[in-house]
Design a protein around this motif. Structure first.
Motif, PDB file in Angstrom:
ATOM      1  N   SER A  93      22.795 -19.114   7.854  1.00 34.57           N
ATOM      2  CA  SER A  93      21.575 -19.922   7.714  1.00 34.57           C
ATOM      3  C   SER A  93      20.689 -19.729   8.939  1.00 34.57           C
ATOM      4  O   SER A  93      19.460 -19.682   8.826  1.00 34.57           O
ATOM      5  CB  SER A  93      21.931 -21.406   7.572  1.00 34.57           C
ATOM      6  N   THR A  94      21.326 -19.604  10.094  1.00 32.59           N
ATOM      7  CA  THR A  94      20.559 -19.444  11.340  1.00 32.59           C
ATOM      8  C   THR A  94      19.738 -18.154  11.321  1.00 32.59           C
ATOM      9  O   THR A  94      18.552 -18.169  11.670  1.00 32.59           O
ATOM     10  CB  THR A  94      21.515 -19.442  12.561  1.00 32.59           C
ATOM     11  N   THR A  95      20.363 -17.038  10.873  1.00 33.22           N
ATOM     12  CA  THR A  95      19.591 -15.783  10.857  1.00 33.22           C
ATOM     13  C   THR A  95      18.474 -15.868   9.815  1.00 33.22           C
ATOM     14  O   THR A  95      17.378 -15.375  10.040  1.00 33.22           O
ATOM     15  CB  THR A  95      20.480 -14.543  10.580  1.00 33.22           C
ATOM     16  N   ALA A  96      18.753 -16.505   8.667  1.00 33.26           N
ATOM     17  CA  ALA A  96      17.707 -16.639   7.635  1.00 33.26           C
ATOM     18  C   ALA A  96      16.512 -17.428   8.191  1.00 33.26           C
ATOM     19  O   ALA A  96      15.356 -17.058   7.973  1.00 33.26           O
ATOM     20  CB  ALA A  96      18.278 -17.328   6.391  1.00 33.26           C
ATOM     21  N   LYS A  97      16.804 -18.492   8.955  1.00 34.84           N
ATOM     22  CA  LYS A  97      15.718 -19.302   9.523  1.00 34.84           C
ATOM     23  C   LYS A  97      14.945 -18.520  10.583  1.00 34.84           C
ATOM     24  O   LYS A  97      13.728 -18.619  10.670  1.00 34.84           O
ATOM     25  CB  LYS A  97      16.292 -20.601  10.129  1.00 34.84           C
ATOM     26  N   GLU A 124       8.894 -13.019   7.910  1.00 33.38           N
ATOM     27  CA  GLU A 124       9.389 -11.761   7.331  1.00 33.38           C
ATOM     28  C   GLU A 124       9.981 -11.983   5.935  1.00 33.38           C
ATOM     29  O   GLU A 124      10.261 -13.115   5.532  1.00 33.38           O
ATOM     30  CB  GLU A 124      10.462 -11.152   8.250  1.00 33.38           C
ATOM     31  N   ASN A 125      10.205 -10.851   5.237  1.00 38.32           N
ATOM     32  CA  ASN A 125      10.758 -10.878   3.879  1.00 38.32           C
ATOM     33  C   ASN A 125      12.191 -11.420   3.884  1.00 38.32           C
ATOM     34  O   ASN A 125      13.043 -10.946   4.637  1.00 38.32           O
ATOM     35  CB  ASN A 125      10.734  -9.431   3.358  1.00 38.32           C
ATOM     36  N   LEU A 126      12.447 -12.395   3.024  1.00 38.51           N
ATOM     37  CA  LEU A 126      13.765 -13.054   3.015  1.00 38.51           C
ATOM     38  C   LEU A 126      14.626 -12.650   1.822  1.00 38.51           C
ATOM     39  O   LEU A 126      15.672 -13.251   1.574  1.00 38.51           O
ATOM     40  CB  LEU A 126      13.556 -14.575   2.987  1.00 38.51           C
ATOM     41  N   SER A 127      14.174 -11.623   1.078  1.00 40.55           N
ATOM     42  CA  SER A 127      14.821 -11.343  -0.208  1.00 40.55           C
ATOM     43  C   SER A 127      16.293 -10.917  -0.085  1.00 40.55           C
ATOM     44  O   SER A 127      17.047 -11.043  -1.031  1.00 40.55           O
ATOM     45  CB  SER A 127      14.030 -10.286  -0.981  1.00 40.55           C
ATOM     46  N   LYS A 128      16.702 -10.448   1.083  1.00 40.58           N
ATOM     47  CA  LYS A 128      18.118 -10.061   1.256  1.00 40.58           C
ATOM     48  C   LYS A 128      18.965 -11.221   1.776  1.00 40.58           C
ATOM     49  O   LYS A 128      20.177 -11.096   1.949  1.00 40.58           O
ATOM     50  CB  LYS A 128      18.228  -8.882   2.224  1.00 40.58           C
ATOM     51  N   PHE A 129      18.341 -12.348   2.046  1.00 47.93           N
ATOM     52  CA  PHE A 129      19.029 -13.460   2.707  1.00 47.93           C
ATOM     53  C   PHE A 129      19.280 -14.651   1.783  1.00 47.93           C
ATOM     54  O   PHE A 129      20.370 -15.209   1.765  1.00 47.93           O
ATOM     55  CB  PHE A 129      18.206 -13.945   3.907  1.00 47.93           C
ATOM     56  N   VAL A 130      18.238 -15.030   1.060  1.00 49.20           N
ATOM     57  CA  VAL A 130      18.312 -16.260   0.247  1.00 49.20           C
ATOM     58  C   VAL A 130      17.623 -16.037  -1.097  1.00 49.20           C
ATOM     59  O   VAL A 130      16.764 -15.154  -1.220  1.00 49.20           O
ATOM     60  CB  VAL A 130      17.619 -17.453   0.984  1.00 49.20           C
ATOM     61  N   ALA A 184      38.519 -27.902  -6.003  1.00 54.34           N
ATOM     62  CA  ALA A 184      38.359 -27.576  -4.580  1.00 54.34           C
ATOM     63  C   ALA A 184      37.017 -28.082  -4.072  1.00 54.34           C
ATOM     64  O   ALA A 184      36.070 -28.249  -4.840  1.00 54.34           O
ATOM     65  CB  ALA A 184      38.427 -26.062  -4.387  1.00 54.34           C
ATOM     66  N   VAL A 185      36.981 -28.322  -2.768  1.00 56.69           N
ATOM     67  CA  VAL A 185      35.749 -28.791  -2.132  1.00 56.69           C
ATOM     68  C   VAL A 185      35.299 -27.738  -1.109  1.00 56.69           C
ATOM     69  O   VAL A 185      36.104 -27.262  -0.308  1.00 56.69           O
ATOM     70  CB  VAL A 185      35.990 -30.144  -1.415  1.00 56.69           C
ATOM     71  N   TYR A 186      34.030 -27.383  -1.172  1.00 62.04           N
ATOM     72  CA  TYR A 186      33.456 -26.436  -0.205  1.00 62.04           C
ATOM     73  C   TYR A 186      32.475 -27.223   0.666  1.00 62.04           C
ATOM     74  O   TYR A 186      31.331 -27.441   0.274  1.00 62.04           O
ATOM     75  CB  TYR A 186      32.751 -25.309  -0.964  1.00 62.04           C
ATOM     76  N   PRO A 187      32.937 -27.677   1.846  1.00 58.50           N
ATOM     77  CA  PRO A 187      32.049 -28.469   2.708  1.00 58.50           C
ATOM     78  C   PRO A 187      31.252 -27.580   3.666  1.00 58.50           C
ATOM     79  O   PRO A 187      31.717 -26.510   4.067  1.00 58.50           O
ATOM     80  CB  PRO A 187      33.044 -29.336   3.498  1.00 58.50           C
ATOM     81  N   GLY A 188      30.071 -28.034   4.031  1.00 56.62           N
ATOM     82  CA  GLY A 188      29.274 -27.272   4.990  1.00 56.62           C
ATOM     83  C   GLY A 188      27.947 -27.936   5.249  1.00 56.62           C
ATOM     84  O   GLY A 188      27.636 -28.994   4.685  1.00 56.62           O
ATOM     85  N   THR A 189      27.169 -27.280   6.107  1.00 54.69           N
ATOM     86  CA  THR A 189      25.843 -27.811   6.444  1.00 54.69           C
ATOM     87  C   THR A 189      24.792 -27.287   5.474  1.00 54.69           C
ATOM     88  O   THR A 189      23.883 -28.019   5.082  1.00 54.69           O
ATOM     89  CB  THR A 189      25.474 -27.418   7.903  1.00 54.69           C
ATOM     90  N   PHE A 190      24.889 -26.020   5.126  1.00 54.40           N
ATOM     91  CA  PHE A 190      24.006 -25.393   4.126  1.00 54.40           C
ATOM     92  C   PHE A 190      22.529 -25.648   4.451  1.00 54.40           C
ATOM     93  O   PHE A 190      21.783 -26.178   3.632  1.00 54.40           O
ATOM     94  CB  PHE A 190      24.336 -25.883   2.706  1.00 54.40           C
ATOM     95  N   ASP A 191      22.118 -25.240   5.659  1.00 54.35           N
ATOM     96  CA  ASP A 191      20.739 -25.534   6.116  1.00 54.35           C
ATOM     97  C   ASP A 191      19.935 -24.253   6.334  1.00 54.35           C
ATOM     98  O   ASP A 191      19.689 -23.880   7.484  1.00 54.35           O
ATOM     99  CB  ASP A 191      20.812 -26.355   7.414  1.00 54.35           C
ATOM    100  N   PRO A 192      19.491 -23.577   5.282  1.00 51.03           N
ATOM    101  CA  PRO A 192      19.736 -23.838   3.866  1.00 51.03           C
ATOM    102  C   PRO A 192      20.839 -22.908   3.340  1.00 51.03           C
ATOM    103  O   PRO A 192      21.340 -22.057   4.086  1.00 51.03           O
ATOM    104  CB  PRO A 192      18.379 -23.425   3.233  1.00 51.03           C
ATOM    105  N   VAL A 193      21.160 -23.085   2.062  1.00 49.82           N
ATOM    106  CA  VAL A 193      22.139 -22.214   1.404  1.00 49.82           C
ATOM    107  C   VAL A 193      21.621 -20.773   1.410  1.00 49.82           C
ATOM    108  O   VAL A 193      20.427 -20.529   1.235  1.00 49.82           O
ATOM    109  CB  VAL A 193      22.418 -22.711  -0.032  1.00 49.82           C
TER     110      VAL A 193
END
Ligand code: ADP
Length: 164
Positions: free
Chosen positions: A128-132, A139-145, A4-13
């Motif tokens: 990815s948008t909320t993480a950015k 802020e702390n990103l430990s719950k996001f990435v 299978a292929v999982y396509p996306g932008t992943f900016d970032p994962v």
């Protein structure tokens, strides 16, 4: 070989993407994560950077490979000799867009099917948008990435602040 292929932008994962990748890797012999490089969006990370980040954070999952592509997802899927596209669904807002994409892809390539993984509840808010957005305020990103991605995001936004 069930591939299978999982396509996306992943900016970032994010952890949301990683959850889908890990779950898909249990269902298929091989999962190719396809990083779109000709996206309409202007990404924070270049396609090469997004590929390298994905390679790093998936390195412990044996049957996952990461490749860059441009053009139509269905053409990339054919090139990979796969017949399934994986996408993730978080909310109604994803559904309309994803349904339209899946139907368009089936018109373009009737032998390729899209399979949806429903987000794990704890990642249903995550994009990815909320993480950015969170990273831009330092802020702390430990719950996001993962920590590796958090560090790159921090560096990128620090560099941006120094530029302005
Ligand atoms: P695209 O620009 O192709 O939508 P994204 O990187 O934003 O690329 O997303 C790739 C796929 O991952 C999409 O199907 C999206 O719905 C899914 N996805 C993104 N975040 C999550 C999440 N938190 N949980 C489940 N699926 C997600």
């Amino acid at each position: 070989m069930h591939k299978a292929v999982y396509p996306g932008t992943f900016d970032p994962v994010t952890y949301g993407h990683l959850d889908i990748i890990a779950r898909a890797a249990k269902q298929f012999d091989e999962v190719v994560v396809g990083v779109l490089c000709n996206s309409q969006k202007t990404p924070l990370f270049s396609a090469e950077e997004r590929v390298n980040i994905l390679k790093e954070v998936t390195k412990d999952i044996g049957n996952v490979t990461v490749l860059m592509f441009d053009g139509l997802s269905v053409d990339f899927v054919k090139k990979c000799h796969a017949s399934v596209i994986i996408r993730g669904l978080r909310a109604n807002t994803d559904f309309e867009y994803e349904l339209q994409m899946a139907q368009t892809n089936r018109v373009l390539a009737p032998d390729i099917d899209t399979m949806f993984f429903v987000t794990s509840l704890k990642y249903s808010f995550l994009s990815s948008t909320t993480a950015k957005e969170v990273a831009s305020y330092g802020e702390n990103l430990s719950k996001f990435v993962p920590p590796y991605v958090a560090e790159l995001l921090r560096d990128r936004f620090l560099a941006k602040r120094e530029d302005t």
